[in-house]
Scaffold this motif. Structure first.
Motif, PDB file in Angstrom:
ATOM      1  N   HIS A 159       0.858  -1.184   0.000  1.00 29.57           N
ATOM      2  CA  HIS A 159       0.000   0.000   0.000  1.00 29.57           C
ATOM      3  C   HIS A 159       0.894   1.233   0.000  1.00 29.57           C
ATOM      4  N   ARG A 200      -2.054   5.866 -10.294  1.00 27.33           N
ATOM      5  CA  ARG A 200      -1.568   4.578  -9.814  1.00 27.33           C
ATOM      6  C   ARG A 200      -2.456   4.076  -8.684  1.00 27.33           C
ATOM      7  N   SER A 242      -3.123   0.385  -3.665  1.00 33.04           N
ATOM      8  CA  SER A 242      -2.842  -0.926  -3.083  1.00 33.04           C
ATOM      9  C   SER A 242      -2.759  -1.985  -4.177  1.00 33.04           C
ATOM     10  N   THR A 243      -1.814  -2.898  -4.020  1.00 32.18           N
ATOM     11  CA  THR A 243      -1.661  -4.005  -4.947  1.00 32.18           C
ATOM     12  C   THR A 243      -1.468  -5.298  -4.161  1.00 32.18           C
ATOM     13  N   HIS A 244      -1.795  -6.416  -4.789  1.00 32.52           N
ATOM     14  CA  HIS A 244      -1.543  -7.713  -4.162  1.00 32.52           C
ATOM     15  C   HIS A 244      -1.141  -8.723  -5.237  1.00 32.52           C
ATOM     16  N   ARG A 245      -0.314  -9.659  -4.829  1.00 33.43           N
ATOM     17  CA  ARG A 245       0.179 -10.693  -5.739  1.00 33.43           C
ATOM     18  C   ARG A 245       0.272 -12.009  -4.978  1.00 33.43           C
ATOM     19  N   ASP A 304      -2.506 -11.407  -9.862  1.00 30.45           N
ATOM     20  CA  ASP A 304      -2.201 -10.049  -9.456  1.00 30.45           C
ATOM     21  C   ASP A 304      -3.484  -9.245  -9.407  1.00 30.45           C
ATOM     22  N   THR A 355      -5.276  -5.094  -8.004  1.00 33.90           N
ATOM     23  CA  THR A 355      -5.109  -3.745  -7.463  1.00 33.90           C
ATOM     24  C   THR A 355      -6.392  -3.324  -6.777  1.00 33.90           C
ATOM     25  N   ARG A 369      -8.312   0.383  -5.684  1.00 32.25           N
ATOM     26  CA  ARG A 369      -8.302   1.851  -5.759  1.00 32.25           C
ATOM     27  C   ARG A 369      -9.069   2.454  -4.596  1.00 32.25           C
TER      28      ARG A 369
END
Length: 204
Positions: free
Chosen positions: A103, A177, A180-183, A200, A202, A204
């Motif tokens: 994050h 952009r 937060s992102t997760h993988r 993967d 994201t 917002r």
């Protein structure tokens, strides 16, 4: 005969200097259950100051209408978490998985000071035919970097640079952009065979 003259092409600023960046970073590594569960947790805070930009100035005081100066500040703060796990492990079979979460929050802290001032900075022109001078991103104090802007959901490239009755105040639509992102990565091994997959996403 030709005559050649030498002259300045821009205003001189004796106070102009390099931009500065500082960063604070702290992390924690852990491992339990004989390395069956491990990971890292990291927090960072990055600050960039004395950002360079061409600010409008009075031509009554300076030869040209723009002055290159150090004014802006931006910040980037975030957390990254990585978790590695081996739920199943035998002599013939092993299943492992990795989860990564991140994050980030970036903010334009300052664009103006007592000497040089702008309300905002427009950028990212789509360069569409018949839409010269139209931009789809805006830098503003207190807002994320690269914020996309539209005119209340209307096509900005058609309305933003025309002074008509349908022109409305420009509103923020979405950050450039995702914050937060997760993988997720998972792998299985059975004797001499292996298989892996990854996803993967994201937020917002």
């Amino acid at each position: 005969s030709q005559k050649h003259t030498l002259g300045a092409l821009s205003n001189a600023n004796p106070d102009l200097k390099w931009e500065r960046t500082g960063m604070f970073n702290v992390g924690l590594d852990f491992s339990v259950l004989n390395n069956r569960l491990s990971g890292t947790i990291e927090y960072y805070d990055k600050r960039t100051s004395d950002l360079i930009y061409d600010y409008p100035v009075s031509t009554n005081r300076y030869p040209y209408g723009l002055m290159t100066a150090n004014v802006g500040d931006i910040s980037n703060k975030g957390v990254e978490i990585t978790i590695n796990a081996i739920p199943v492990k035998t002599k013939a079979f092993e299943w492992s998985t990795t989860l990564n979460l991140s994050h980030n929050k970036n903010v334009v802290e300052k664009l103006s000071n007592a000497t040089y001032s702008v309300k905002y900075i427009d950028e990212a022109s789509p360069e569409l035919s018949g839409n010269h001078g139209v931009y789809v991103q805006r830098l503003m104090e207190g807002c994320p970097i690269g914020q996309f802007y539209t005119t209340n959901g209307l096509d900005m490239t058609r309305t933003a640079h025309h002074n008509t009755t349908c022109m409305t105040p420009i509103q923020a639509s979405a950050p450039a952009r995702p914050p937060s992102t997760h993988r997720t990565r998972t792998a299985q091994r059975w004797e001499a065979h292996s298989r892996s997959s990854r996803s993967d996403g994201t937020t917002r």
